[in-house]
Design a protein around this motif. Structure first.
Motif, PDB file in Angstrom:
ATOM      1  N   ARG A  90       1.032  -1.160  -0.008  1.00 17.60           N
ATOM      2  CA  ARG A  90      -0.104   0.057  -0.103  1.00 17.60           C
ATOM      3  C   ARG A  90       0.892   1.218  -0.056  1.00 17.60           C
ATOM      4  O   ARG A  90       0.494   2.362  -0.593  1.00 17.60           O
ATOM      5  N   ARG A  94       1.755   5.501  -2.094  1.00 20.33           N
ATOM      6  CA  ARG A  94       1.644   6.746  -1.160  1.00 20.33           C
ATOM      7  C   ARG A  94       2.918   7.596  -1.274  1.00 20.33           C
ATOM      8  O   ARG A  94       2.931   8.763  -0.729  1.00 20.33           O
ATOM      9  N   ASN A 250       2.665   1.824   8.664  1.00 18.61           N
ATOM     10  CA  ASN A 250       2.699   3.138   7.757  1.00 18.61           C
ATOM     11  C   ASN A 250       3.009   4.285   8.532  1.00 18.61           C
ATOM     12  O   ASN A 250       3.971   4.946   8.151  1.00 18.61           O
TER      13      ASN A 250
END
Ligand SMILES: [Zn+2]
Length: 352
Positions: A90, A94, A250
């Protein structure tokens, strides 16, 4: 004389201003080259040898538009530790290479045989624990060749390393990180700052890792014994891919990037860390079926039951007790247990 000095000062100033601030170069890892301000992905091949078919190591290189640290993020050293693997997938979209300072090198699945073979701890091919065979051997078994490849291609190219673990497929774990204090004091101090920046509030102070770079055994320790600050993190477990644990990764990586000056914004370092100076992995004395009596995060007193092991007909053959007052960092959450394997890990704050 004074005039000569002034001229010299002028020359130095003009030279310094004319020099590009931090010219970024293309960055190559194995077969993958990322231009400045771009992301590239590919696969490092670990060639076949007699005894096995070799394997692959999928990587992403995010090369910032301006120069800075090279941060390696390594997931999947243990094949059933899924949270960091999913978190990196993910995260790669980003991170904007246009605003990134420095370079991120992601290893998506370090231990492909264990990931696809769904094994805990050990490779299904050679029976070895990848996180005990560093720096690896070019002519060794598959785990040793993976370690050698990661040492050369990833750790060798990085300035900082974060080895992202979670509880293995059988480990119910509360989040924590390892601050490894061996190595040069500057490396250790940066490692401490990276641990605070990652943001997990429980930090094991690990003073026991080998100092010989030729026998570094662990991924992060391979970086540290080569003068590169590193950190090992633990978030999630029991083969569950949960959002809360993914967010810890994250947030943690964002915090480390901010600390290293790779991004302008990011989460603040952990405000009130608990440094665990005393830790112990409690191991099974017998083989059998394990029944835990505690859960992750529980505080227990010395002598309290952590669980029991029965034989395969159900008769209790060992009671496991806490070796000191402390917290359960992880406890085995599935029944199979083999003599010598961990049943739980405990930690307690020290004098710091
Ligand atoms: Zn692990």
């Amino acid at each position: 004389m004074r005039r000569a000095l002034l001229i010299l000062l002028l020359i130095v100033t003009v030279w310094a201003m004319a020099r590009p601030a931090a010219a970024q170069q293309a960055f190559t890892v194995g077969p993958v080259t990322a231009s400045p301000g771009a992301m590239a992905a590919g696969t490092i091949q670990v060639a076949a040898r007699a005894g096995d078919a070799g394997t692959t190591i999928p990587i992403t290189v995010i090369n910032g538009a301006s120069a800075g640290p090279v941060l390696a993020l390594i997931a999947g050293t243990h094949g059933m530790e899924y949270v960091p693997i999913v978190a990196l997938q993910r995260m790669r979209d980003r991170i904007d290479p246009k605003t990134l300072k420095g370079t991120i090198v992601m290893v998506h699945v370090a231990n492909m045989p264990s990931f696809l073979g769904r094994t805990i701890y050990y490779s299904p091919v050679d029976g070895k624990n990848l996180n005990r065979v560093y720096p690896g051997k070019a002519d060794g078994t598959i785990s040793e060749r993976i370690a050698e490849t990661i040492t050369r291609e990833i750790i060798g190219r990085a300035t900082h390393v974060v080895d992202l673990h979670c509880g293995d497929g059988n480990e119910s774990l509360r989040p924590y990180s390892y601050w490894i204090t061996t190595g040069e004091s500057k490396v250790a101090e940066t490692g401490r700052a990276m641990a605070l920046a990652f943001g997990l509030d429980h930090i094991i102070v690990d003073k026991e890792r080998p100092t010989d770079p030729a026998a570094s055994l662990y991924t992060t320790n391979t970086a540290i014994t080569r003068g590169k600050p590193g950190l090992t993190t633990e978030t999630g477990g029991m083969a569950v891919v949960d959002e809360a644990s993914i967010e810890l990764v994250n947030k943690g990586v964002s915090g480390v990037m901010k600390h290293l000056g790779m991004r302008a914004d990011g989460p603040a370092p952990v405000a009130k860390p608990v440094f665990l100076e005393r830790t112990e992995v409690v191991r099974a004395g017998v083989t059998g079926v394990f029944y835990a009596a505690v859960e992750r995060g529980h505080m227990v007193k010395k002598g309290a039951s952590l669980g029991r092991i029965t034989d395969f007909h159900g008769k209790t053959i060992e009671e496991i007790v806490a070796p000191f007052d402390g917290q359960i960092l992880y406890v085995i959450g599935t029944p199979p247990i083999t003599k010598g394997e961990p049943v739980a890990a405990m930690g307690a704050p020290g004098v710091k």
